[in-house]
Enzyme design. Structure first.
Site, short mmCIF file in Angstrom:
data_model
loop_
_atom_site.label_atom_id
_atom_site.label_comp_id
_atom_site.label_asym_id
_atom_site.label_seq_id
_atom_site.Cartn_x
_atom_site.Cartn_y
_atom_site.Cartn_z
N GLY A 81 23.50 -11.88 -19.94
CA GLY A 81 22.66 -12.90 -19.32
C GLY A 81 22.18 -13.84 -20.39
N TYR A 154 22.99 -6.83 -27.81
CA TYR A 154 24.16 -7.46 -27.19
C TYR A 154 25.19 -7.84 -28.26
CZ TYR A 154 26.75 -11.35 -24.97
OH TYR A 154 27.73 -12.20 -24.51
N GLU A 196 20.31 -16.79 -16.11
CA GLU A 196 20.88 -18.10 -16.43
C GLU A 196 20.62 -18.46 -17.91
OE1 GLU A 196 18.42 -17.40 -14.53
OE2 GLU A 196 16.80 -18.86 -14.60
N LYS A 197 21.52 -19.32 -18.43
CA LYS A 197 21.39 -19.75 -19.83
C LYS A 197 20.73 -21.13 -19.88
CE LYS A 197 24.71 -16.81 -21.57
NZ LYS A 197 26.08 -17.22 -21.61
N ALA A 198 20.46 -21.58 -21.12
CA ALA A 198 19.68 -22.82 -21.32
C ALA A 198 20.21 -24.04 -20.53
CB ALA A 198 19.58 -23.14 -22.80
N GLN A 223 14.72 -25.47 -31.89
CA GLN A 223 15.85 -24.58 -32.22
C GLN A 223 17.15 -25.29 -31.81
OE1 GLN A 223 13.60 -24.17 -29.84
NE2 GLN A 223 14.23 -22.78 -28.22
N ARG A 225 21.43 -25.43 -30.95
CA ARG A 225 22.56 -24.70 -30.38
C ARG A 225 23.69 -25.69 -30.10
NH1 ARG A 225 19.63 -21.22 -31.48
NH2 ARG A 225 19.08 -19.31 -30.41
P1 NAD Z 1 29.14 -13.22 -16.18
O1 NAD Z 1 27.93 -12.34 -16.24
O2 NAD Z 1 29.13 -14.34 -15.22
O3 NAD Z 1 30.45 -12.35 -15.94
C1 NAD Z 1 30.57 -11.03 -16.32
C2 NAD Z 1 31.06 -10.26 -15.12
O4 NAD Z 1 31.24 -8.89 -15.49
C3 NAD Z 1 30.06 -10.28 -13.96
O5 NAD Z 1 30.65 -10.85 -12.80
C4 NAD Z 1 29.73 -8.81 -13.75
O6 NAD Z 1 29.53 -8.45 -12.38
C5 NAD Z 1 30.94 -8.13 -14.35
N1 NAD Z 1 30.64 -6.74 -14.70
C6 NAD Z 1 29.54 -6.28 -15.35
N2 NAD Z 1 29.58 -4.96 -15.41
C7 NAD Z 1 30.72 -4.56 -14.79
C8 NAD Z 1 31.29 -3.29 -14.53
N3 NAD Z 1 30.69 -2.17 -14.90
N4 NAD Z 1 32.46 -3.25 -13.87
C9 NAD Z 1 33.08 -4.40 -13.44
N5 NAD Z 1 32.57 -5.62 -13.67
C10 NAD Z 1 31.41 -5.70 -14.33
O7 NAD Z 1 29.35 -13.76 -17.67
P2 NAD Z 1 30.30 -14.92 -18.22
O8 NAD Z 1 29.42 -16.01 -18.67
O9 NAD Z 1 31.38 -15.20 -17.26
O10 NAD Z 1 30.88 -14.21 -19.52
C11 NAD Z 1 32.15 -13.55 -19.55
C12 NAD Z 1 32.31 -12.83 -20.87
O11 NAD Z 1 32.18 -13.76 -21.96
C13 NAD Z 1 31.28 -11.74 -21.12
O12 NAD Z 1 31.89 -10.66 -21.77
C14 NAD Z 1 30.30 -12.40 -22.05
O13 NAD Z 1 29.61 -11.46 -22.85
C15 NAD Z 1 31.21 -13.30 -22.87
N6 NAD Z 1 30.47 -14.44 -23.42
C16 NAD Z 1 30.01 -15.42 -22.59
C17 NAD Z 1 29.31 -16.47 -23.13
C18 NAD Z 1 28.79 -17.58 -22.25
O14 NAD Z 1 28.17 -18.50 -22.77
N7 NAD Z 1 28.99 -17.56 -20.94
C19 NAD Z 1 29.06 -16.56 -24.50
C20 NAD Z 1 29.54 -15.53 -25.32
C21 NAD Z 1 30.27 -14.49 -24.77
#
Ligand code: NAD
Length: 331
Positions: A81, A154, A196-198, A223, A225
């Site tokens: 998140g 995280y 939600e993010k920023a 800050q 980003r």
């Molecule tokens: P998101 O939270 O929208 O998507 C992650 C999905 O994983 C969710 O739909 C969630 O239901 C699913 N999930 C969680 N636990 C689960 C489980 N036990 N079994 C099956 N599904 C599961 O996040 P996102 O923004 O789409 O990010 C996708 C990936 O990219 C993540 O690994 C996140 O850490 C990485 N990431 C994202 C960002 C960003 O800015 N969005 C930045 C750095 C890294």
């Protein structure tokens, strides 16, 4: 006539923000796509040919869904998140346990199933806090990751899982590709509810405010980003997956660094509103962060180019519409 083989992809986390966009992108490219997630995408129908609702922490479920030697697996599922979720400290045990369990299961059963290639989504949150104290000069070059000192659990889990996948690469020859995403944003991302993010939070606050009103912001807004629009993120993923011999870890992010105050200014300009910002104490993360794009340019001959304002405009319009739909449904 030779028939071209349809590539089979498995997207884990296909109900999430990046996953749901990635599924659509793969479908446009002619893949067969199977998606797995705890939930279906919230804002539009999944483009996947098959969609399994399942918990990847469950070994049996994980084994069952990786049911063939997929050409490409995209591992995006994680408990994650925005700052309010990651940095409050209240979710540390869940974040570490849930995401690590998913990655332990996926790497093990993926290798057993004979998958050809796997993409792992790591994060800029792995970078050491000691290199991100100066908001004007953060160091997020890939090689600066060690000695490790992420500022959140995280980030530690992401670093552990990078190493996990790299071990499978070394010991089992699994073709692993690793990207470190820097703040990906765009339409159909979480825009309310605490995760939600920023960019989404600010667009929502501006869209909900009356001209001349006030919005709240955590911290002094100084800050820094950088934020990457989803379409650029998908291009970066594609470049990395198609590379012959470069596997990362590599930053996928924008190098257009802004303060959070500036981000709010951009949203206000797009929303055509003049608003006051009330700064409040809250979970913040590091003081400065920016994507260092030298390695991606050198290794993949590409780096994202879209200007932040363009991406925020598309996102603002989508969130403004969500705010209207919500208001209509409440009436
Ligand atoms: P998101 O939270 O929208 O998507 C992650 C999905 O994983 C969710 O739909 C969630 O239901 C699913 N999930 C969680 N636990 C689960 C489980 N036990 N079994 C099956 N599904 C599961 O996040 P996102 O923004 O789409 O990010 C996708 C990936 O990219 C993540 O690994 C996140 O850490 C990485 N990431 C994202 C960002 C960003 O800015 N969005 C930045 C750095 C890294």
């Amino acid at each position: 006539m030779t028939k071209t083989k349809i590539k089979k992809a498995l997207v884990l986390g296909a109900g999430g923000f990046i996953g749901s966009h990635l599924v659509k992108d793969l479908k446009k490219r002619g893949y067969f796509v199977k998606g797995v997630d705890l939930k279906k995408p919230e804002y539009s129908k999944s483009g996947a040919d098959e969609f399994v609702i399942g918990d990847l922490r469950d070994q049996k479920m994980c084994k069952k869904v990786i049911d063939r030697p997929f050409d490409e697996v995209y591992q995006l599922a994680a408990d994650m998140g925005g700052a309010g979720y990651i940095f409050s400290g209240e979710h540390d045990a869940d974040v570490m346990h849930n995401s690590a369990t998913i990655n332990l299961n996926v790497s093990y059963y993926g290798q057993k199933a004979g998958i050809k290639k796997i993409f792992y989504s790591s994060s800029a949150c792995i970078y050491p806090a000691y290199n991100q104290k100066d908001p004007d000069n953060p160091n997020c070059a890939e090689k600066s990751a060690y000695p490790a000192a992420p500022d959140s659990e995280y980030g530690w889990e992401k670093l552990f899982s990078e190493r996990l996948y790299l071990s499978f690469r070394r010991n089992y020859g699994l073709d692993v590709r690793i990207a470190r995403f820097h703040n990906i944003f765009g339409p159909e991302g979480t825009w309310r509810g605490g995760k939600e993010k920023a960019p989404a939070a600010i667009c929502r606050k501006v869209a909900e405010a009356k001209d001349g009103g006030t919005i709240e912001m955590w911290g002094d807004g100084k800050q820094t980003r950088s934020f990457l629009y989803i379409d650029e993120c998908l291009k970066g993923i594609r470049k990395l997956m198609d590379s012959k011999n470069f596997f990362g870890p590599v930053n996928i992010g924008s190098d257009e660094m802004v303060t959070i105050n500036k981000l709010a200014e951009i949203a206000m300009k797009i929303g055509d509103k003049k608003l006051f910002i009330k700064h409040l104490p809250g979970p913040l993360g590091v003081r400065g962060r920016n994507s260092d794009n030298k390695l991606i340019k050198k290794s993949l001959g590409w780096k994202p180019e879209m200007r932040l304002e363009e991406g925020i405009k598309k996102t603002y319009e989508w969130i403004e519409n969500q705010v209207k739909i919500k208001a209509f449904n409440v009436k």
